[in-house]
Design an enzyme around this catalytic site. Structure first.
Site, PDB file in Angstrom:
ATOM      1  N   SER A 240       0.706  -1.265  -0.061  1.00  0.00           N
ATOM      2  CA  SER A 240       0.104  -0.105   0.109  1.00  0.00           C
ATOM      3  C   SER A 240       0.700   1.232  -0.108  1.00  0.00           C
ATOM      4  CB  SER A 240      -1.023   0.150   1.258  1.00  0.00           C
ATOM      5  OG  SER A 240      -2.067  -0.944   1.126  1.00  0.00           O
ATOM      6  N   LYS A 243       0.092   3.847  -2.526  1.00  0.00           N
ATOM      7  CA  LYS A 243      -0.938   4.675  -2.431  1.00  0.00           C
ATOM      8  C   LYS A 243      -0.375   6.399  -2.638  1.00  0.00           C
ATOM      9  CE  LYS A 243      -4.662   2.048  -0.667  1.00  0.00           C
ATOM     10  NZ  LYS A 243      -3.730   0.610  -0.393  1.00  0.00           N
ATOM     11  N   SER A 304      -6.014   3.190   4.382  1.00  0.00           N
ATOM     12  CA  SER A 304      -5.435   2.904   3.288  1.00  0.00           C
ATOM     13  C   SER A 304      -6.700   1.846   2.394  1.00  0.00           C
ATOM     14  CB  SER A 304      -4.440   1.606   3.581  1.00  0.00           C
ATOM     15  OG  SER A 304      -3.649   1.190   2.681  1.00  0.00           O
TER      16      SER A 304
END
Length: 567
Positions: A240, A243, A304
């Site tokens: 993640s 992101k 997230s």
């Protein structure tokens, strides 16, 4: 007439045409006719060509002029003294001997070449008239040229050198004058700063970063220098942490200022369906809801949400694939050469990067006030959601007052990963620290959250060590010569610091000094004490600087320096 022979004087007294022929009249005598007139020609006597004297054939050669003289015209007297008066010879083809031709002397005296020519060309010219030039005589200018055109002396080495000097010396002198003029009128080169001396080295024990024992990591104090790297520099899954690039591209395409919320974004059916996926991180949203751009960024970076990352990609670029292309372009612009993005959430194991590349992105992200505000939030309340959302690194933010967060990531392929930032304020100025820790794992565990905890713990140790190692120091004192101004033509004028320069670093760090013009042109001439630039150490938010001034008068380049200028 003076100079004539007696025989010729007596024969001139007889009237023309009454002379008695000699016994040899019937035979060609070869004797030229008398100058007293043309002989009578008898029709009964056949024409016989008479031979002209040798001097007449060679020098006169103008029978036409003599033939045109009328009968009975007086003969032209000779111009040369001591010569008998003789008429020029007639052309052989027109002369006809006559029986009435008087007896001639056996042989005429030799005549000069000029006299027959003059008499033939101008038979009526008086005896005392000046001689006329012959057609065969050279023109005066040609004659002068013949008289003055002396042959050149034989060539020698000395004459060759002298001749070449006469030819080339004026050209070389002219070229030198032109070159000198150009040199004097050429624009002067811009003066430049040159730093002198060795970089300042911070005292104390050399800093030792507590790197993780596995994976890879990198860190730096922004504007001060790199703290180094750890591990093999090869791309690994980011999870993640990807992101962060998604948020960066969204704000690049749709910028927000501090305090702005931005456009409202409607939740589509795909995002609502993905909200129920239990195998990945997501945010509970419903189709038809709408949230501001700022709220969507909060849901992307704090809890997230993978479904929120895909929703933002479709909203921005029309499709996830088109958005991924933008992510790759942004990575290339930042010099992230070892990074490949294949999806906007980082769930795909094919989205890979390195700790060094992620530090480059972290440095850029922390320049954006909106992102910087969001990533340091431990939690947030957003209207429309069923409850408060929490940051996965909230424990790290709470335990370290200088922590600024950024983004966590964890998955089976990626292990635990963290892009992090922290600060320390020294001498009233904030020092920004950024880093990335990747591919961290809990031994004997397949739990992604356990891997993430290892990444956070190891990152915290690094953050705390750097914060404690940062110290201020005076790297340059007022009046120190720190460099000189080079005028580009050999002139150098020392410059000095106008006050103490303090910088931040750690033990063993070599502080790199730089002289800048401060956005102003460096003068070609100035008095001592004139401020002409600044001495800086570091870059960006960690940079420190002081003005510099000339230690002595700086004079403009002279004529000698201009003339001998090269380049």
């Amino acid at each position: 007439m003076a100079g004539e022979s007696p025989g010729m004087t007596e024969r001139k007294k007889e009237p023309a045409g009454t002379a008695q022929p000699s016994p040899e009249a019937s035979e060609p005598t070869g004797i030229p006719e008398r100058p007293g007139g043309l002989p009578d020609r008898s029709p009964e006597t056949p024409e016989q060509p008479a031979k002209a004297p040798e001097w007449a054939r060679e020098a006169g050669k103008q029978p036409a002029a003599a033939a045109e003289r009328p009968a009975g015209a007086p003969a032209q007297p000779p111009t040369a003294p001591g010569r008998p008066a003789e008429a020029p010879a007639r052309p052989e083809e027109t002369r006809k001997p006559s029986v009435e031709t008087p007896e001639q002397p056996a042989q005429a005296p030799a005549q000069p070449e000029e006299a027959p020519k003059q008499r033939a060309e101008n038979p009526e010219r008086p005896a005392d008239a000046p001689a006329q030039p012959s057609a065969d005589a050279p023109a005066p200018l040609d004659l002068l040229a013949q008289l003055t055109n002396r042959p050149a002396p034989p060539p020698t080495a000395a004459r060759t050198v002298a001749r070449r000097l006469k030819i080339w010396a004026p050209l070389v002198l002219l070229l030198a004058v032109l070159l000198g003029t150009v040199q004097l009128l050429r624009p002067l080169p811009d003066p430049e700063f040159v730093v002198t001396g060795s970089p300042y080295t911070f005292t104390g024990d050399a800093f030792a970063m507590p790197w993780p024992g596995e994976g890879q990591a990198a860190a730096e104090v922004v504007g001060v220098g790199s703290l180094g790297t750890y591990g093999e520099r090869k791309p690994v899954p980011t999870a993640s942490v990807a992101k962060v690039m998604t948020a960066y591209v969204i704000l690049k395409d749709h910028p927000l200022k501090a305090g702005e919320e931005g456009d409202r974004i409607a939740i589509d059916a795909t995002a609502a369906k993905e909200a129920g996926a239990e195998e990945e991180s997501r945010v509970d949203v419903s189709e038809g809801q709408s949230y501001t751009q700022f709220q969507m960024l909060q849901m992307l970076l704090i809890p997230s949400g993978n479904n929120i990352a895909r929703q933002l990609a479709r909203w921005d670029a029309g499709s996830e694939d088109a958005f991924v292309k933008k992510m790759k372009e942004a990575a290339a612009e930042l010099g992230m050469d070892d990074t490949t993005y294949t999806d906007p959430s980082g769930l795909d194991a094919s989205t890979v990067s390195t700790a060094v590349d992620q530090v480059k992105l972290a440095r850029e992200v922390m320049k954006n006030d909106v992102l910087r505000k969001i990533v340091k939030m431990p939690n947030a309340d957003i209207p429309g959601l069923p409850g408060r959302i929490y940051n996965n690194n909230d424990d790290l933010l709470v335990s370290n007052p200088g922590g600024l967060g950024i983004k966590t990531g964890s998955s089976g392929p990626a292990g635990g990963a963290l892009m992090w930032a922290a600060k320390r304020t020294i001498d009233g100025k904030e020092q920004l620290i950024v880093g990335a820790t990747m591919a961290q794992r809990q031994a004997g565990s397949n739990d992604a959250n356990a891997h993430l905890k290892v990444a956070k713990d190891r990152s915290y140790k690094m953050i705390k060590a750097v914060q404690d190692a940062l110290v201020p120091a005076t790297v340059v004192r007022k009046g120190d010569v720190v460099g000189h101004v080079d005028d580009g033509l050999g002139g150098r004028t020392p410059v000095v610091a106008t006050r103490d320069l303090r910088a931040v670093g750690w033990g063993g760090l070599k502080a790199k000094l730089e002289l800048t013009d401060g956005g102003k042109l460096i003068p070609h001439a100035a008095r001592a004490g004139t401020e002409v630039g600044a001495l800086t150490v570091g870059t960006g938010p960690g940079r420190a600087q002081v003005p510099v001034a000339l230690q002595k008068d700086m004079a403009a380049p002279g004529a000698g320096a201009k003339l001998t200028r090269l380049g």
